[in-house]
Design a protein around this motif. Structure first.
Motif, mmCIF file in Angstrom:
data_model
loop_
_atom_site.group_PDB
_atom_site.id
_atom_site.type_symbol
_atom_site.label_atom_id
_atom_site.label_comp_id
_atom_site.label_asym_id
_atom_site.label_seq_id
_atom_site.Cartn_x
_atom_site.Cartn_y
_atom_site.Cartn_z
ATOM 1 N N MET A 150 -9.769 -15.991 -7.401
ATOM 2 C CA MET A 150 -9.752 -15.369 -5.946
ATOM 3 C C MET A 150 -8.496 -15.363 -5.317
ATOM 4 S SD MET A 150 -13.356 -16.927 -4.591
ATOM 5 C CE MET A 150 -13.012 -16.293 -3.043
ATOM 6 N N MET A 151 -7.361 -16.223 -5.786
ATOM 7 C CA MET A 151 -6.051 -16.025 -5.373
ATOM 8 C C MET A 151 -5.347 -14.949 -5.813
ATOM 9 S SD MET A 151 -4.848 -20.119 -5.036
ATOM 10 C CE MET A 151 -5.700 -21.263 -3.978
ATOM 11 N N VAL B 116 -8.077 -11.219 -6.539
ATOM 12 C CA VAL B 116 -7.870 -10.629 -5.274
ATOM 13 C C VAL B 116 -6.331 -10.802 -4.882
ATOM 14 C CG1 VAL B 116 -8.531 -10.355 -2.776
ATOM 15 C CG2 VAL B 116 -10.376 -10.980 -4.546
ATOM 16 N N ILE B 117 -5.700 -9.729 -4.796
ATOM 17 C CA ILE B 117 -4.181 -9.582 -4.299
ATOM 18 C C ILE B 117 -4.134 -8.805 -3.316
ATOM 19 C CG2 ILE B 117 -2.041 -9.180 -5.163
ATOM 20 C CD1 ILE B 117 -2.900 -9.361 -8.303
ATOM 21 N N GLY B 118 -3.694 -9.728 -2.024
ATOM 22 C CA GLY B 118 -3.596 -9.031 -0.830
ATOM 23 C C GLY B 118 -2.283 -8.348 -0.478
ATOM 24 N N PHE B 119 -2.242 -7.703 0.575
ATOM 25 C CA PHE B 119 -1.021 -7.140 1.096
ATOM 26 C C PHE B 119 -0.264 -5.910 0.445
ATOM 27 C CE2 PHE B 119 -1.558 -10.772 3.604
ATOM 28 C CZ PHE B 119 -1.343 -10.260 5.069
ATOM 29 N N VAL B 120 -0.443 -5.721 -0.895
ATOM 30 C CA VAL B 120 -0.075 -4.698 -1.790
ATOM 31 C C VAL B 120 -0.360 -3.344 -1.174
ATOM 32 C CG1 VAL B 120 0.368 -3.779 -3.841
ATOM 33 C CG2 VAL B 120 0.377 -6.182 -3.636
ATOM 34 N N GLY B 121 -1.676 -3.234 -0.861
ATOM 35 C CA GLY B 121 -2.319 -2.033 -0.439
ATOM 36 C C GLY B 121 -2.084 -1.749 1.029
ATOM 37 N N LEU B 122 -1.721 -2.729 1.604
ATOM 38 C CA LEU B 122 -1.534 -2.841 3.142
ATOM 39 C C LEU B 122 -0.034 -2.498 3.504
ATOM 40 C CD1 LEU B 122 -2.573 -3.043 6.102
ATOM 41 C CD2 LEU B 122 -2.010 -5.333 5.705
ATOM 42 N N VAL B 123 1.021 -2.977 3.297
ATOM 43 C CA VAL B 123 2.249 -3.136 3.313
ATOM 44 C C VAL B 123 2.913 -1.941 2.766
ATOM 45 C CG1 VAL B 123 4.523 -4.329 3.500
ATOM 46 C CG2 VAL B 123 2.205 -5.584 4.036
ATOM 47 N N VAL B 124 2.466 -1.709 1.496
ATOM 48 C CA VAL B 124 3.561 -0.589 0.793
ATOM 49 C C VAL B 124 3.096 0.667 1.267
ATOM 50 C CG1 VAL B 124 3.907 0.162 -1.435
ATOM 51 C CG2 VAL B 124 3.710 -2.192 -1.391
ATOM 52 N N PRO B 125 1.950 1.073 1.441
ATOM 53 C CA PRO B 125 1.866 2.364 2.086
ATOM 54 C C PRO B 125 2.292 2.739 3.375
ATOM 55 C CG PRO B 125 -0.259 1.630 1.091
ATOM 56 C CD PRO B 125 0.720 0.307 0.810
ATOM 57 N N HIS B 126 2.363 1.444 4.199
ATOM 58 C CA HIS B 126 2.836 1.577 5.521
ATOM 59 C C HIS B 126 4.244 1.791 5.478
ATOM 60 C CE1 HIS B 126 2.059 1.407 9.754
ATOM 61 N NE2 HIS B 126 3.471 0.708 9.754
ATOM 62 N N ILE B 127 5.122 0.916 4.685
ATOM 63 C CA ILE B 127 6.477 1.079 4.606
ATOM 64 C C ILE B 127 6.821 2.329 4.059
ATOM 65 C CG2 ILE B 127 8.463 0.175 3.439
ATOM 66 C CD1 ILE B 127 7.311 -2.499 3.531
ATOM 67 N N MET B 128 6.120 3.071 3.032
ATOM 68 C CA MET B 128 6.611 4.087 2.436
ATOM 69 C C MET B 128 6.191 5.299 3.361
ATOM 70 S SD MET B 128 8.109 3.542 -0.216
ATOM 71 C CE MET B 128 8.258 5.008 -0.631
ATOM 72 N N ARG B 129 5.255 5.129 4.408
ATOM 73 C CA ARG B 129 5.014 6.266 5.196
ATOM 74 C C ARG B 129 6.153 6.137 6.273
ATOM 75 N NH1 ARG B 129 0.530 4.562 6.137
ATOM 76 N NH2 ARG B 129 -0.740 6.263 5.484
ATOM 77 N N LEU B 130 6.880 5.129 6.798
ATOM 78 C CA LEU B 130 7.870 5.288 7.661
ATOM 79 C C LEU B 130 9.267 5.663 6.933
ATOM 80 C CD1 LEU B 130 7.600 1.438 8.837
ATOM 81 C CD2 LEU B 130 7.062 3.425 10.319
ATOM 82 N N ILE B 131 9.052 5.613 5.608
ATOM 83 C CA ILE B 131 10.676 6.179 4.871
ATOM 84 C C ILE B 131 10.303 7.693 4.833
ATOM 85 C CG2 ILE B 131 11.807 6.033 2.833
ATOM 86 C CD1 ILE B 131 11.150 3.054 2.688
ATOM 87 N N VAL B 132 9.022 7.955 3.913
ATOM 88 C CA VAL B 132 8.896 9.630 3.460
ATOM 89 C C VAL B 132 7.987 10.425 4.363
ATOM 90 C CG1 VAL B 132 9.160 8.701 0.971
ATOM 91 C CG2 VAL B 132 6.885 9.084 2.082
ATOM 92 N N GLY B 133 7.330 9.562 5.246
ATOM 93 C CA GLY B 133 6.570 10.492 6.177
ATOM 94 C C GLY B 133 5.297 10.445 5.735
#
Length: 365
Positions: free
Chosen positions: A216-217, A290-307
């Motif tokens: 679960m971690m 269950v691996i958290g934050f990959v699907g939350l943080v990475v898309p948000h960062i890339m949205r700030l970079i590429v739009g």
């Protein structure tokens, strides 16, 4: 610059980054291997046949020898690598790295779709309970294997994720329409219910408690090529299909009514996006926990970079997610005692997301 050129430019750079990260990760460990040796060992492991020799072998079936065709390949790559280093890189480290890249690719792609689908930068692949459903299936397979019809932990987790997604969608759908707000609430309720089920199973798991908690971690230890073979085809096909809906995702950002006026079949598109993103998430969670934050943080960062244009955002987020999880897993196994990779992604992702919040850079999609 057209979106095609931008996508190609960003994707080329991120592929180069992923290759560099993979080589560096495979070089690190109790036995250090030179990066040049790692690169040659990886190429040796890649089956690119220069010639094929056909033959036959006899396979016993019901006591009768049945001839079947066989093929021998001569690989293009045959670099002179010490046998020990070849085994360390190709058989021990590379399966784990490949699985990390596959899972990171899946979670970041699914997170991008979920954030666009819900028009919410806080959405992630587990928002409708897919990850919790996978956890319930996996814990059931670990703690009560006699009650699970699947002989495989991966299949049990995969089935749990898909059943949960189907139930949430069914609960939220009425009269052929699936309101996003209702879908979100149904997902939250399902996560709470399954959380209680998982807690009950953990209390009664006996000697299996530690294995269930580690799963679960989120972990990538003891990864094999069969794990990669389980997840990779599903992830690649799923993300390719999602890529064909990037225009519809862009239109949905305008609102469902405007999307309908622009020719998008809103309900059908929503169903397909949700179903495919859930399948991609399920494939990743089934093999890695269950691996958290990959699907939350990475898309948000890339949205700030590429739009926000999903035609660029989806492939770049997926590639960035692959590199991020490979780096995180390298850190997870680099210390004196290995830790589950989910701890590393949370340790890195949560503070960074808080930093974006403080900087007021977490905006609507």
């Amino acid at each position: 610059m057209t979106h095609s050129v931008r996508t190609l430019s960003w994707s080329t750079g991120l592929v180069a980054l992923l290759v560099a990260v993979v080589v560096a990760s495979a070089a690190l460990g109790p036995v250090r291997v030179e990066p040049s040796t790692v690169a040659m060992a990886i190429l040796n492991a890649v089956v690119v046949p220069s010639s094929v020799t056909a033959g036959s072998l006899t396979v016993p079936i019901l006591g009768v020898g049945v001839p079947v065709p066989s093929f021998e390949y001569t690989s293009v790559f045959a670099f002179d690598v010490p046998n020990t280093h070849q085994i360390i890189v190709a058989d021990i480290r590379l399966p784990r790295i490949a699985l990390a890249a596959t899972v990171g690719f899946a979670l970041a792609a699914a997170g991008t779709v979920m954030q666009g689908f819900f028009r919410n930068p806080l959405a992630d692949p587990s928002i409708i309970g897919v990850s919790t459903g996978a956890a319930a299936g996996a814990v059931a397979a670990i703690a009560f294997p006699m009650l699970v019809p699947f002989g495989s932990l991966h299949l049990s987790a995969f089935a749990g994720a898909l059943v949960t997604a189907f139930l949430v969608y069914s609960i939220a759908t009425e009269g052929g329409r699936t309101p996003v707000a209702t879908l979100l609430l149904a997902g939250v309720a399902m996560q709470a219910f399954l959380g209680a089920v998982i807690s009950y199973m953990l209390v009664h798991s006996g000697d299996s408690l530690r294995q269930a908690i580690v799963w679960m971690m989120g972990h990538l230890s003891n990864s094999t090529w069969s794990d990669v073979g389980f997840a990779l085809p599903v992830v690649l096909i799923g993300v390719l299909v999602l890529g064909s809906y990037t225009r519809d995702l862009n239109v949905l950002l305008l609102g469902e009514e405007d999307a309908h006026h622009l020719g998008t079949e809103v309900e059908r598109t929503k169903f397909l996006l949700l179903a495919i993103a859930s399948i991609v998430t399920a494939a990743g969670v089934a093999v890695a926990g269950v691996i958290g934050f990959v699907g939350l943080v990475v898309p948000h960062i890339m949205r700030l970079i590429v739009g926000p244009d999903h035609r660029i955002l989806l492939p770049t987020s997926a590639l960035a997610g692959a590199s991020f999880l490979v780096i995180s897993d390298t850190i997870a196994r680099a210390g004196p005692a290995e830790v589950p990779v989910g701890i590393i992604t949370a340790f890195v992702g949560a503070p960074f997301f808080l930093f974006l919040l403080v900087r007021r850079e977490v905006n609507s999609v």
